[in-house]
Structures are given as structure tokens and as C-alpha cells.
Scaffold this motif. Structure first.
Motif, short mmCIF file in Angstrom:
data_model
loop_
_atom_site.label_atom_id
_atom_site.label_comp_id
_atom_site.label_asym_id
_atom_site.label_seq_id
_atom_site.Cartn_x
_atom_site.Cartn_y
_atom_site.Cartn_z
N GLU A 264 16.82 -12.69 -19.27
CA GLU A 264 16.89 -12.46 -17.84
C GLU A 264 18.12 -13.12 -17.22
O GLU A 264 18.85 -12.51 -16.43
N TYR A 265 18.33 -14.40 -17.53
CA TYR A 265 19.46 -15.15 -16.98
C TYR A 265 20.07 -15.99 -18.09
O TYR A 265 19.38 -16.40 -19.03
N PHE A 266 21.36 -16.26 -17.96
CA PHE A 266 22.03 -17.12 -18.94
C PHE A 266 23.28 -17.70 -18.27
O PHE A 266 23.83 -17.12 -17.34
N GLY A 267 23.70 -18.86 -18.74
CA GLY A 267 24.84 -19.53 -18.15
C GLY A 267 25.06 -20.86 -18.82
O GLY A 267 24.79 -21.03 -20.02
N PHE A 268 25.52 -21.84 -18.02
CA PHE A 268 25.90 -23.13 -18.58
C PHE A 268 25.43 -24.27 -17.67
O PHE A 268 25.18 -24.07 -16.48
N CYS A 269 25.34 -25.44 -18.25
CA CYS A 269 25.17 -26.66 -17.47
C CYS A 269 26.20 -27.67 -17.96
O CYS A 269 26.72 -27.56 -19.07
N CYS A 270 26.48 -28.65 -17.13
CA CYS A 270 27.59 -29.56 -17.41
C CYS A 270 27.29 -30.90 -16.75
O CYS A 270 26.71 -30.96 -15.67
N GLY A 271 27.69 -31.98 -17.41
CA GLY A 271 27.51 -33.29 -16.80
C GLY A 271 28.23 -34.36 -17.59
O GLY A 271 28.81 -34.11 -18.65
N THR A 272 28.20 -35.58 -17.06
CA THR A 272 28.83 -36.71 -17.73
C THR A 272 27.87 -37.42 -18.68
O THR A 272 28.28 -38.32 -19.40
N LEU A 273 26.60 -37.01 -18.69
CA LEU A 273 25.65 -37.51 -19.68
C LEU A 273 25.66 -36.58 -20.89
O LEU A 273 25.97 -35.40 -20.78
N GLU A 274 25.29 -37.10 -22.04
CA GLU A 274 25.43 -36.35 -23.29
C GLU A 274 24.49 -35.16 -23.38
O GLU A 274 24.73 -34.25 -24.18
N GLN A 275 23.42 -35.14 -22.60
CA GLN A 275 22.46 -34.03 -22.65
C GLN A 275 22.28 -33.46 -21.25
O GLN A 275 21.27 -33.70 -20.58
N PRO A 276 23.26 -32.69 -20.74
CA PRO A 276 23.08 -32.12 -19.40
C PRO A 276 21.86 -31.22 -19.34
O PRO A 276 21.54 -30.51 -20.30
N GLU A 277 21.16 -31.28 -18.22
CA GLU A 277 19.94 -30.49 -18.03
C GLU A 277 20.27 -29.18 -17.32
O GLU A 277 21.37 -28.98 -16.79
N LEU A 278 19.27 -28.29 -17.26
CA LEU A 278 19.46 -26.93 -16.78
C LEU A 278 20.13 -26.86 -15.40
O LEU A 278 20.99 -26.02 -15.15
N LEU A 279 19.76 -27.76 -14.49
CA LEU A 279 20.26 -27.70 -13.12
C LEU A 279 21.50 -28.57 -12.89
O LEU A 279 22.02 -28.62 -11.77
N ASP A 280 22.00 -29.23 -13.92
CA ASP A 280 23.18 -30.07 -13.78
C ASP A 280 24.44 -29.20 -13.70
O ASP A 280 24.85 -28.60 -14.68
N ARG A 281 24.99 -29.11 -12.52
CA ARG A 281 26.18 -28.27 -12.29
C ARG A 281 25.99 -26.89 -12.90
O ARG A 281 26.88 -26.34 -13.54
N GLN A 282 24.83 -26.32 -12.67
CA GLN A 282 24.49 -25.05 -13.30
C GLN A 282 25.39 -23.92 -12.83
O GLN A 282 25.67 -23.78 -11.64
N LEU A 283 25.86 -23.12 -13.78
CA LEU A 283 26.61 -21.90 -13.48
C LEU A 283 25.95 -20.72 -14.19
O LEU A 283 25.67 -20.79 -15.38
N ILE A 284 25.69 -19.65 -13.44
CA ILE A 284 25.27 -18.39 -14.05
C ILE A 284 26.51 -17.72 -14.65
O ILE A 284 27.61 -17.84 -14.10
N ALA A 285 26.37 -17.03 -15.76
CA ALA A 285 27.50 -16.39 -16.42
C ALA A 285 28.25 -15.47 -15.46
O ALA A 285 27.65 -14.73 -14.69
#
Length: 259
Positions: free
Chosen positions: A59-80
Motif C-alpha cells: 500500500e505504502y512505501f518510503g524511507f525513514c532517517c535519523g541520527t540514531l542507528e535504528q530510525p523508526e517509521l515516523l522519523d523524518r518519514q518520506l513516502i516514495a
């Protein structure tokens, strides 16, 4: 996958009379992060792959990003932003030069969401510097017309106001220079305009020195390099301006904001 989610899946399948899969993970998509590449403008292009959709359409796919080693789904979330049926991508902006960032892809279907593995982190993400075609002493200003070169004693940080960013640079003995940017200040080459409501990528440069006031003609270049966290170096080379309808004068400066 936790036992509660697995149990809910099998209960739902039993109610719907669908045959259960042997491995609960087979219900979920398989997603990979292919790469994260710093672009010349300091953005990061992240690419991912849907290896399989699982037991229901993605249904949805994209990326997450952060300064911690395991970014979570909502961390700077971008939809493709792009998708060709297998590979997808998105572009991140707004990095601190002295930080390290981690990226991973995610995807969802009716059964839930999954992450990809973490790829190697990126550190010191900055845009490729722009080179001004002149050598002007740092923290000096020359407005032309026989006026002496003056040294700045204070330069403000960029101040945001209603979609504009303003920098004021003041010398002890001469000009006060004001720059209004039509977009956030970052590494790049901006074009001057002769009105104080510039658009993105433009800047209005005005100044006064005693009774002399002026602003740069339209079409000159302002070179900006972000050299640290909220620290910028700005240069202008022989930019023309006109005082009282006379012949063009030429303005040059180089300074750091804030000083």
C-alpha cells in the motif's frame, strides 16, 4: 514479528477461510535499501526496492532517517517520490554538517509494515562548494565610487520572516549592508534582483554609507557556502549598481554570517 500480531493474522485468516502460510513473515513485504547518495546540492537521494509484496498488495512505501542507528517509521518519514514497479526513491534535505545519519526503507500492506536493513551511515553531508570568481579579503566591503574598503565588525545570522531570510552586515566606518533571500540560506549561487521581495534562489542586496544609498542591479551573482552548523560564507564580486543616475559603480564583499 511479535506473537500478538502473528496470532491476529491467523485468527483473521481462520475467519476468512484463507489458507494460512507456513511462515508468518511471508505475509509481509520484503523491502531493501539500495543506496543513499549525497548530491552536489547537499541533498541525499535514497533508493529502495520492493523485493516481494507478501500476501497482500503493498500500500505504502518510503524511507525513514535519523541520527540514531535504528530510525523508526515516523522519523523524518518520506513516502516514495518515484516508483517503477520495483525500485523507488526519495530525496532528503536539511542536514547538519557535523552529524551522522542513518537511512532505511519500509513498506506496508494489509498485514502491517516492515523495515529494510540499515545501510552504511553518511557523515558530514554538505553541498559541493561554490567558488566565487574573485579574491576579496574576508569580512570586508567595497561599494565602489572611490569609497574606501571597510571592515565589518558585526554580521547577523540569517533571520527568517514570512518566507524570507535576512542578513545585516555592519562596518565600523562605512557601509551597512542588508541581504534579503527569497529562500532558506544554503550553499548555492543566488541571483540579485532590484526589489525587496525576491523569489526562491534570488536575493535583494541594499546598502547605505552616510548619504550614499543603493542596491545591486538585477542579474549579479551572490556566492553562498554553508561551512558549518548555521555558519555561512558569502561573496559578491564586482556587482554593478547605480547612484543618482550616474555611471555604474561596482560592489564587492566577502564575509561570514554570523561573525
Amino acid at each position: 514479528m511479535n506473537k500478538l500480531i502473528a496470532s491476529l493474522i491467523f485468527i483473521a485468516l481462520a475467519i476468512s477461510c484463507q489458507k494460512a502460510l507456513k511462515d508468518v513473515n511471508d505475509y509481509f513485504p520484503v523491502v531493501n535499501t539500495i543506496s543513499a547518495t549525497v548530491q552536489p546540492d547537499g541533498t541525499v537521494l535514497v533508493k529502495g526496492e520492493i523485493e516481494s509484496e507478501g500476501a497482500a498488495p503493498v500500500e505504502y512505501f518510503g524511507f525513514c532517517c535519523g541520527t540514531l542507528e535504528q530510525p523508526e517509521l515516523l522519523d523524518r518519514q518520506l513516502i516514495a517520490e518515484t516508483w517503477d514497479g520495483q525500485f523507488f526513491s526519495a530525496t532528503y534535505t536539511g542536514f547538519e554538517p557535523d552529524s551522522t545519519y542513518y537511512f532505511r526503507a519500509w513498506a506496508t500492506n494489509d498485514y502491517g509494515y516492515v523495515y529494510s536493513d540499515i545501510i552504511l551511515p553518511l557523515a558530514n553531508i554538505i553541498a559541493a562548494p561554490v567558488i566565487a570568481p574573485c579574491s576579496v579579503s574576508l569580512n570586508t566591503c567595497a561599494i565602489g565610487g572611490g569609497q574606501p574598503v571597510a571592515e565589518y565588525y558585526t554580521v547577523s545570522a540569517p533571520t527568517a520572516s514570512i518566507g524570507q531570510w535576512e542578513i545585516t552586515a555592519t562596518t565600523a566606518t562605512g557601509p551597512v549592508v542588508n541581504l534579503i533571500f527569497g529562500s532558506s540560506v544554503t550553499t548555492g549561487i543566488y541571483s540579485t534582483v532590484n526589489y525587496n521581495s525576491p523569489a526562491a534562489g534570488q536575493v535583494f542586496v541594499s546598502f547605505y554609507s552616510g548619504p550614499i544609498t543603493g542596491s545591486l542591479n538585477e542579474g549579479s551573482k551572490v556566492y553562498v557556502n554553508r561551512i558549518g552548523t548555521d555558519i555561512y560564507e558569502i561573496a559578491i564580486c564586482d556587482a554593478p549598481w547605480v547612484y543618482n543616475g550616474g555611471s555604474p559603480l561596482y560592489f564587492s564583499t566577502r564575509f561570514r554570517s554570523p561573525s
